[in-house]
Design an enzyme around this catalytic site. Structure first.
Site, short mmCIF file in Angstrom:
data_model
loop_
_atom_site.label_atom_id
_atom_site.label_comp_id
_atom_site.label_asym_id
_atom_site.label_seq_id
_atom_site.Cartn_x
_atom_site.Cartn_y
_atom_site.Cartn_z
CG HIS A 44 40.17 48.98 51.81
ND1 HIS A 44 39.98 50.31 52.11
CD2 HIS A 44 39.13 48.61 51.02
CE1 HIS A 44 38.87 50.73 51.52
NE2 HIS A 44 38.34 49.73 50.85
CB SER A 48 36.52 51.43 48.88
OG SER A 48 35.83 51.09 50.05
CG ASP A 65 41.80 52.63 53.63
OD1 ASP A 65 41.57 51.43 53.84
OD2 ASP A 65 41.22 53.30 52.77
#
Length: 539
Positions: free
Chosen positions: A219, A397, A179
């Site tokens: 994220h 995601s 990520d």
């Protein structure tokens, strides 16, 4: 990759790029046999054990790139080496077109592939100078009876809570998360349980080339929370007892094919460390330089550097779970790479009512395969942020890691099954398995159903049981079957995961072991699509 918040769309005008990105592929690996004879010099014991359990032999792909080749490319005029892939026997390089082309004179260089499609033989024309590219940001806002709190719906939608109640929570399985960054994971309360139980095994930042994953864009922090997060009565991840590696492969400051190469390098590291499941909440379609961008015709599982590597990862015994993408309502509504890879599970997003999110990318792949593969909750998903706050966010995601964690927990219930068997069981449990489509794929899996089906397949094999004797053995063994089995195949592996004997077998067959040294061997007996493993001691 589409890299801003999903609902923020902006136009980027192409500018002049004096440097080109390319991959240089080599002809061979002169030291391959040395590494194949000494596998612990390139792979961990856990990686070898994973291959042994699944009956996967080592091959040249597993061996490192020849260092002399790397050194000569590094020393070449105007060339910068940015990343490497042993599986594809290639380096990601950057330089002028002239300097890159000069590398073809080196005798060990097989070919050059430019990221700029127009520079490759038969490549499509470069875009006009005034062409604009639309970019969409992907980063959106029993025995275990957990208080799931706000995460209740996203877990129960898959019946993953049922797995937890049976004490299948990912124990013994390792997940790699690729990520953009994991700030707060080393300090905040929702990840304290992971830290206290030493479930974070390590990590690496491939963008900055440092061993610190606790930086970058949060994220990855939120993604990890969907699998390993633990905040009682607020958030419980789908694999709270799995172990994790954290890899930063995404550079949020630019959009360049180097991120694909970083991802591949991280994937190879994950393999060498013995990882079982890989979660990727990243996808690639458009780049800052429009000449590097993909078109739908490239979504065939074979064109992109990352998709080809994802397929190799599957051949090594891993399961890659990749978010399908958040461009379903945009000009390019299709899945991105590496979600287009044949054996990768591409995950789309639904809301709490199990209705597809408008932003969730669709299929099929360009060559007509069903994509996405499966669906999970991706709207109003409960996550933990870098400050430790429990919040909600949207995107494939988050659908991806919710499902990746559930798969790891499911696999922990059947650790001897192959990755292919696990994927088939999960797909077969999905609510649209008999009638898949390009919006939902095979649908939303039910892990209680998958578990029951796995028990049935295992018991079916047991009814057709076999015996191997004597064990321990000296110079030979005999294999007997019940009447229901007419033939099968057996393979033996040493403790380094090397295939040492493989042959078809029939009932009451004797197999000579004269060529095997004394020691412990792993065997795998396969009948149809069912397999059974065990240990044999050779005196």
């Amino acid at each position: 990759m589409k890299k801003a918040l999903l609902f923020f769309v902006f136009l980027l005008t192409a500018t002049a790029f004096s440097q080109e990105d390319a991959w240089v592929y080599f002809t061979d690996k002169p030291m391959a046999q040395f590494y194949l004879d000494n596998p612990l010099t390139m792979l961990s014991q856990r990686a070898l054990d994973r291959r042994t359990t699944q009956g996967i032999a080592l091959n040249v792909q597993d061996t490192p790139i020849h260092q002399t080749y790397i050194d000569q490319i590094t020393a070449a005029t105007g060339i910068i080496v940015k990343a490497q892939s042993k599986w594809l026997n290639a380096l990601h390089i950057r330089g002028s077109q002239t300097d890159i082309a000069a590398l073809t004179t080196l005798p060990f260089v097989d070919r050059i592939q430019y990221a700029n499609h127009s520079l490759n033989p038969g490549g499509r024309p470069a875009p006009q100078a005034n062409q604009t590219t639309q970019r969409i940001n992907k980063f959106l806002e029993t025995q275990e009876d957990y208080n799931y709190g706000g995460s209740n719906v996203q877990v129960q939608m898959l019946n993953a809570n049922w797995l937890h109640q049976q004490d299948f929570t990912g124990t013994g399985k390792v997940i790699a998360v690729m990520d953009a960054g994991f700030p707060g994971v080393n300090t905040q309360t929702p990840f304290q349980r992971l830290r206290d139980n030493n479930l974070i095994l390590g990590g690496y930042d491939f963008v900055n080339r440092v061993a610190n994953p606790y930086t970058g864009f949060q994220h990855g922090t939120q993604v990890l929370s969907n699998m390993g997060g633990y905040a009682d009565n607020e958030l419980i991840g789908t694999a709270p007892n799995a172990q994790y590696y954290l890899f930063i492969t995404e550079d949020t400051n630019s959009e360049n094919p180097l991120e694909e190469s970083n991802w591949v390098e991280a994937l190879e590291m994950a393999d060498s460390l013995g990882v079982d499941v890989v979660n990727t909440s990243l996808g690639y379609f458009t780049y800052d330089n429009p000449a590097y961008s993909y078109v739908y015709a490239d979504m065939n599982g074979q064109t992109s550097f990352s998709s080809r590597a994802a397929e190799i990862a599957f051949s090594k015994g891993m399961i890659c779970v990749t978010s399908a993408g958040n461009s379903g309502s945009g000009a390019n509504p299709y899945i991105s790479v590496p979600a287009d890879a044949v054996s990768t599970l591409a995950i789309g997003a639904v809301n709490s009512s199990e209705i597809k999110a408008a932003f969730s990318s669709i299929g099929p792949s360009f060559d007509g395969r069903i994509k996405p593969d499966l669906m999970a909750m991706g709207v109003g998903v409960t996550v933990a942020t870098q400050t430790g706050a429990i919040a909600t966010n949207n995107g494939t995601s988050f659908a991806g890691p919710i499902l990746a964690g559930a798969i790891a927990s499911f696999w922990s219930a059947f650790p001897n099954k192959t990755n292919a068997e696990i994927i088939q069981l999960v797909k077969a449990s999905a609510d649209r398995f008999t009638n898949p489509n390009n919006d939902y794929g095979y649908g939303i899996p039910d892990f209680q159903l998958a578990y029951n089906n796995a028990l049935l397949s295992t018991s079916a094999f047991s009814k057709k049981s076999f015996s191997i004797y004597p064990n321990p053995a000296q110079n030979q063994i005999t294999i007997t079957f019940t009447d229901a089995i007419s033939s099968a195949e057996i393979a033996f592996y040493n403790n380094l995961g090397q295939l040492v004997l493989q042959k078809p077998i029939k009932d009451n067959q004797t197999i000579a072991l004269d060529n095997l040294n004394s020691g412990i061997y792993f065997y795998k007996v396969t009948f149809d699509t069912v397999s059974e493993t065990g240990k044999l001691i050779k005196k």
